[in-house]
Design a protein around this motif. Structure first.
Motif, PDB file in Angstrom:
ATOM      1  N   VAL B  38      21.315 -36.714 -38.453  1.00  0.00           N
ATOM      2  CA  VAL B  38      20.725 -37.627 -37.709  1.00  0.00           C
ATOM      3  C   VAL B  38      21.510 -38.372 -36.383  1.00  0.00           C
ATOM      4  CG1 VAL B  38      19.275 -39.723 -38.024  1.00  0.00           C
ATOM      5  CG2 VAL B  38      19.845 -38.135 -40.040  1.00  0.00           C
ATOM      6  N   GLY B  39      21.037 -37.837 -35.369  1.00  0.00           N
ATOM      7  CA  GLY B  39      21.519 -38.266 -34.028  1.00  0.00           C
ATOM      8  C   GLY B  39      22.493 -37.208 -33.478  1.00  0.00           C
ATOM      9  N   ALA B  40      21.972 -36.841 -32.333  1.00  0.00           N
ATOM     10  CA  ALA B  40      22.795 -35.557 -31.510  1.00  0.00           C
ATOM     11  C   ALA B  40      23.493 -36.131 -30.350  1.00  0.00           C
ATOM     12  CB  ALA B  40      21.712 -34.466 -31.117  1.00  0.00           C
ATOM     13  N   GLY B  41      24.190 -37.335 -30.398  1.00  0.00           N
ATOM     14  CA  GLY B  41      25.027 -37.823 -29.394  1.00  0.00           C
ATOM     15  C   GLY B  41      26.344 -37.438 -29.492  1.00  0.00           C
ATOM     16  N   GLY B  42      27.114 -38.837 -29.327  1.00  0.00           N
ATOM     17  CA  GLY B  42      28.590 -38.488 -29.283  1.00  0.00           C
ATOM     18  C   GLY B  42      29.316 -37.864 -30.517  1.00  0.00           C
ATOM     19  N   LEU B  43      28.772 -38.502 -31.785  1.00  0.00           N
ATOM     20  CA  LEU B  43      29.224 -38.086 -33.150  1.00  0.00           C
ATOM     21  C   LEU B  43      28.690 -36.668 -33.245  1.00  0.00           C
ATOM     22  CD1 LEU B  43      28.975 -41.481 -34.921  1.00  0.00           C
ATOM     23  CD2 LEU B  43      31.065 -40.304 -34.313  1.00  0.00           C
ATOM     24  N   LEU B  72      26.701 -37.580 -20.823  1.00  0.00           N
ATOM     25  CA  LEU B  72      27.652 -36.344 -20.564  1.00  0.00           C
ATOM     26  C   LEU B  72      29.084 -36.709 -20.501  1.00  0.00           C
ATOM     27  CD1 LEU B  72      25.729 -34.032 -18.345  1.00  0.00           C
ATOM     28  CD2 LEU B  72      25.547 -34.277 -20.617  1.00  0.00           C
ATOM     29  N   GLN B  73      29.311 -37.790 -20.468  1.00  0.00           N
ATOM     30  CA  GLN B  73      30.751 -38.454 -20.687  1.00  0.00           C
ATOM     31  C   GLN B  73      31.494 -38.125 -21.911  1.00  0.00           C
ATOM     32  OE1 GLN B  73      30.783 -41.489 -22.445  1.00  0.00           O
ATOM     33  NE2 GLN B  73      32.676 -42.426 -22.104  1.00  0.00           N
ATOM     34  N   ARG B  74      30.398 -37.942 -23.081  1.00  0.00           N
ATOM     35  CA  ARG B  74      31.056 -37.818 -24.492  1.00  0.00           C
ATOM     36  C   ARG B  74      30.295 -36.748 -25.215  1.00  0.00           C
ATOM     37  NH1 ARG B  74      27.969 -41.557 -23.501  1.00  0.00           N
ATOM     38  NH2 ARG B  74      26.454 -42.421 -24.709  1.00  0.00           N
ATOM     39  N   GLN B  75      28.917 -36.613 -25.003  1.00  0.00           N
ATOM     40  CA  GLN B  75      28.090 -35.915 -25.774  1.00  0.00           C
ATOM     41  C   GLN B  75      28.017 -34.240 -25.201  1.00  0.00           C
ATOM     42  OE1 GLN B  75      24.406 -37.623 -26.197  1.00  0.00           O
ATOM     43  NE2 GLN B  75      25.345 -39.687 -26.217  1.00  0.00           N
ATOM     44  N   ILE B  76      29.250 -33.692 -25.867  1.00  0.00           N
ATOM     45  CA  ILE B  76      29.581 -32.327 -25.397  1.00  0.00           C
ATOM     46  C   ILE B  76      28.790 -31.396 -25.709  1.00  0.00           C
ATOM     47  CG2 ILE B  76      32.153 -33.055 -25.054  1.00  0.00           C
ATOM     48  CD1 ILE B  76      32.660 -31.529 -27.826  1.00  0.00           C
ATOM     49  N   ALA B  77      27.701 -31.533 -26.594  1.00  0.00           N
ATOM     50  CA  ALA B  77      26.695 -30.119 -27.034  1.00  0.00           C
ATOM     51  C   ALA B  77      25.674 -30.171 -26.007  1.00  0.00           C
ATOM     52  CB  ALA B  77      26.114 -30.669 -28.395  1.00  0.00           C
ATOM     53  N   HIS B  78      25.695 -31.172 -25.041  1.00  0.00           N
ATOM     54  CA  HIS B  78      24.503 -31.160 -24.134  1.00  0.00           C
ATOM     55  C   HIS B  78      25.382 -30.788 -22.810  1.00  0.00           C
ATOM     56  CE1 HIS B  78      22.272 -32.908 -27.044  1.00  0.00           C
ATOM     57  NE2 HIS B  78      23.028 -34.224 -26.884  1.00  0.00           N
ATOM     58  N   SER B  79      24.599 -30.659 -21.524  1.00  0.00           N
ATOM     59  CA  SER B  79      24.966 -30.229 -20.325  1.00  0.00           C
ATOM     60  C   SER B  79      24.156 -30.419 -18.872  1.00  0.00           C
ATOM     61  CB  SER B  79      24.715 -28.558 -20.428  1.00  0.00           C
ATOM     62  OG  SER B  79      23.519 -28.189 -20.146  1.00  0.00           O
ATOM     63  N   ALA B  80      24.892 -30.435 -18.146  1.00  0.00           N
ATOM     64  CA  ALA B  80      24.257 -30.901 -16.763  1.00  0.00           C
ATOM     65  C   ALA B  80      22.877 -30.023 -16.668  1.00  0.00           C
ATOM     66  CB  ALA B  80      25.181 -30.804 -15.571  1.00  0.00           C
ATOM     67  N   ALA B  81      22.905 -28.994 -16.974  1.00  0.00           N
ATOM     68  CA  ALA B  81      21.732 -28.088 -16.973  1.00  0.00           C
ATOM     69  C   ALA B  81      20.565 -28.641 -17.885  1.00  0.00           C
ATOM     70  CB  ALA B  81      22.026 -26.363 -17.100  1.00  0.00           C
ATOM     71  N   ARG B  82      20.827 -29.247 -18.800  1.00  0.00           N
ATOM     72  CA  ARG B  82      19.786 -29.712 -19.591  1.00  0.00           C
ATOM     73  C   ARG B  82      19.464 -31.012 -19.477  1.00  0.00           C
ATOM     74  NH1 ARG B  82      22.643 -25.708 -22.848  1.00  0.00           N
ATOM     75  NH2 ARG B  82      23.640 -27.427 -24.407  1.00  0.00           N
ATOM     76  N   LEU B  83      19.759 -31.646 -18.427  1.00  0.00           N
ATOM     77  CA  LEU B  83      19.454 -33.052 -18.299  1.00  0.00           C
ATOM     78  C   LEU B  83      17.947 -33.137 -18.625  1.00  0.00           C
ATOM     79  CD1 LEU B  83      21.586 -34.248 -15.200  1.00  0.00           C
ATOM     80  CD2 LEU B  83      21.748 -34.924 -17.452  1.00  0.00           C
ATOM     81  N   GLY B  84      17.547 -34.189 -19.155  1.00  0.00           N
ATOM     82  CA  GLY B  84      15.994 -34.451 -19.451  1.00  0.00           C
ATOM     83  C   GLY B  84      15.496 -33.852 -20.627  1.00  0.00           C
ATOM     84  N   GLY B 129      25.104 -40.082 -37.733  1.00  0.00           N
ATOM     85  CA  GLY B 129      25.726 -40.289 -36.321  1.00  0.00           C
ATOM     86  C   GLY B 129      24.720 -40.975 -35.279  1.00  0.00           C
ATOM     87  N   THR B 130      24.134 -41.906 -35.645  1.00  0.00           N
ATOM     88  CA  THR B 130      23.052 -42.700 -34.955  1.00  0.00           C
ATOM     89  C   THR B 130      23.745 -43.857 -34.169  1.00  0.00           C
ATOM     90  OG1 THR B 130      22.434 -44.214 -36.730  1.00  0.00           O
ATOM     91  CG2 THR B 130      21.255 -42.044 -36.438  1.00  0.00           C
ATOM     92  N   ASP B 131      22.830 -44.224 -33.293  1.00  0.00           N
ATOM     93  CA  ASP B 131      23.468 -45.315 -32.352  1.00  0.00           C
ATOM     94  C   ASP B 131      23.165 -46.642 -32.576  1.00  0.00           C
ATOM     95  OD1 ASP B 131      20.894 -44.872 -31.572  1.00  0.00           O
ATOM     96  OD2 ASP B 131      21.359 -43.985 -29.408  1.00  0.00           O
ATOM     97  N   ASN B 132      22.302 -46.806 -33.548  1.00  0.00           N
ATOM     98  CA  ASN B 132      21.761 -48.348 -33.693  1.00  0.00           C
ATOM     99  C   ASN B 132      21.683 -48.659 -35.258  1.00  0.00           C
ATOM    100  OD1 ASN B 132      18.783 -47.937 -34.772  1.00  0.00           O
ATOM    101  ND2 ASN B 132      19.076 -46.235 -33.446  1.00  0.00           N
ATOM    102  N   PHE B 133      21.846 -49.891 -35.357  1.00  0.00           N
ATOM    103  CA  PHE B 133      21.916 -50.399 -36.760  1.00  0.00           C
ATOM    104  C   PHE B 133      20.700 -50.269 -37.684  1.00  0.00           C
ATOM    105  CE2 PHE B 133      25.394 -52.932 -34.890  1.00  0.00           C
ATOM    106  CZ  PHE B 133      26.311 -52.503 -35.623  1.00  0.00           C
TER     107      PHE B 133
END
Lengths: 69, 272
Positions: B38-43, B72-84, B129-133
């Motif tokens: 749950v959460g595809a961000g930094g974690l 993109l400073q930390r979420q390394i599964a994503h890429s500049a090509a996939r913004l949005g 790996g979510t970003d809110n309580f």
């Protein structure tokens, strides 16, 4: 109890009176809702703050409640 | 258990199979495992990539957000090509690029009290790996109700925390550590307070390691223990965490029966 010396985040602190975890947190001015307390490498359940008496030599660490991902 | 592996899989997983603690049987356990992230961000980024690379057979990815430049400073599964692009789909694409042999279930929506139990029910292990309580407590309560192990990590600034919650096996749950979410505004969010990108990478990778250990049944799990990492001090501490007898989610007098106490749409607290 007499005087007791404890550490909080590595800093020595002298307690002159019998003190609970809740009492100590109030003295330090920490908001209970944003920390957990570790005492001698074990988390103290929040429900036990008011009944957990601190003893000479106790080592406490404040664990901050964080929720970023 | 099916122990047949193709020649290419034997080569792909050879460094696992060489480990006495994994071997062919362990690799087959990984292939049979179903893990929900749950959460595809930094974690979630390193977590999803390492689970896929390891050959975890089915990985569910829940995230309703889209990829933003500030991710993109930390979420390394994503890429500049996939913004949005949707984050769940973007992370799945990155995982598939590493290992096309795993099934990736993309759930491009937020976890809610309405969908949480159905989603979680299809998996063996859940990762937070979510970003809110709000979502963290929702995931935690849903796992208690569904009796699913929860491997949970959190980050802020230069700090990380990690534990595994298995109250159905006698361990504590998330609420034994933190009984209630902090009131809004009391604990700063990552978008307010920041986070060092590599800190999310370390914690997400530790989370992946603990998931693999749980699946393989090897080593000392993190149930009943909390790992706290201070990156600035370069210090890891492991603290005992016992079930709280007064816990309202998993204690003997627990009042948690369903997810009706959760707000229908958890508010975004922190865009990690």
């Amino acid at each position: 109890m007499g005087e007791a010396t404890i550490t909080v985040n590595g800093q020595a602190r002298t307690l002159h009176d019998a003190t609970t975890v809740a009492g100590l947190l109030a003295t330090i001015g920490l908001d209970l809702r944003k920390v957990a307390v570790e005492r001698n490498e074990e988390i103290v359940p929040k429900s036990a703050y008011a009944i957990t008496m601190l003893a000479d030599g106790d080592a406490l660490e404040i664990v901050h409640f964080i929720g970023g991902g | 258990m099916n122990l047949d592996f193709s020649d290419t899989d034997i080569e792909r997983y050879s460094r696992h199979i060489l480990l006495a603690e994994v071997g062919g049987i362990g690799q087959a356990k990984l292939r049979d495992a179903r893990v929900l992230v749950v959460g595809a961000g930094g974690l979630g980024s390193p977590l999803i990539l390492y689970l896929a690379a390891a050959g975890v057979g089915t990985i569910g990815i829940v995230d309703g957000d889209t990829v933003d430049l500030s991710n993109l400073q930390r979420q390394i599964a994503h890429s500049a090509a996939r913004l949005g692009a949707g984050k769940a789909a973007s992370a799945a694409e990155a995982a598939r690029a590493i290992n096309p042999g795993v099934r990736l279930n993309v759930v491009a929506k937020r976890l809610t009290p309405e969908n949480a139990l159905d989603l979680i029910g299809g998996y063996d292990i859940v990762c937070d790996g979510t970003d809110n309580f709000a979502t963290r407590f929702l995931v935690a309560d849903a796992c208690v109700l569904a009796r699913k192990p929860l491997v949970s990590a959190a980050v802020l600034r230069f700090e990380g925390q990690l534990s595994t919650f298995k109250p159905h096996a006698g361990g504590p749950c998330y609420r034994c550590l933190y009984p209630e979410p902090p009131p809004d505004g009391l604990v700063p969010t990552c978008s307010e307070a920041g986070v060092l990108g590599a800190v999310t990478g370390v914690m997400g990778t530790l989370q992946a390691t603990e998931v693999l250990k749980e699946i393989l049944g090897i080593g000392e799990g993190m149930a009943g223990r909390l790992l706290v990492w201070d990156a600035l001090a370069a210090k890891f501490r492991t603290i005992r965490l016992n079930p709280d007898p007064a816990c309202r989610a998993c204690g003997p007098a627990a009042t948690l029966r369903d997810l009706s106490g959760h707000a229908p749409a958890p508010a975004m607290a922190c865009a990690v």
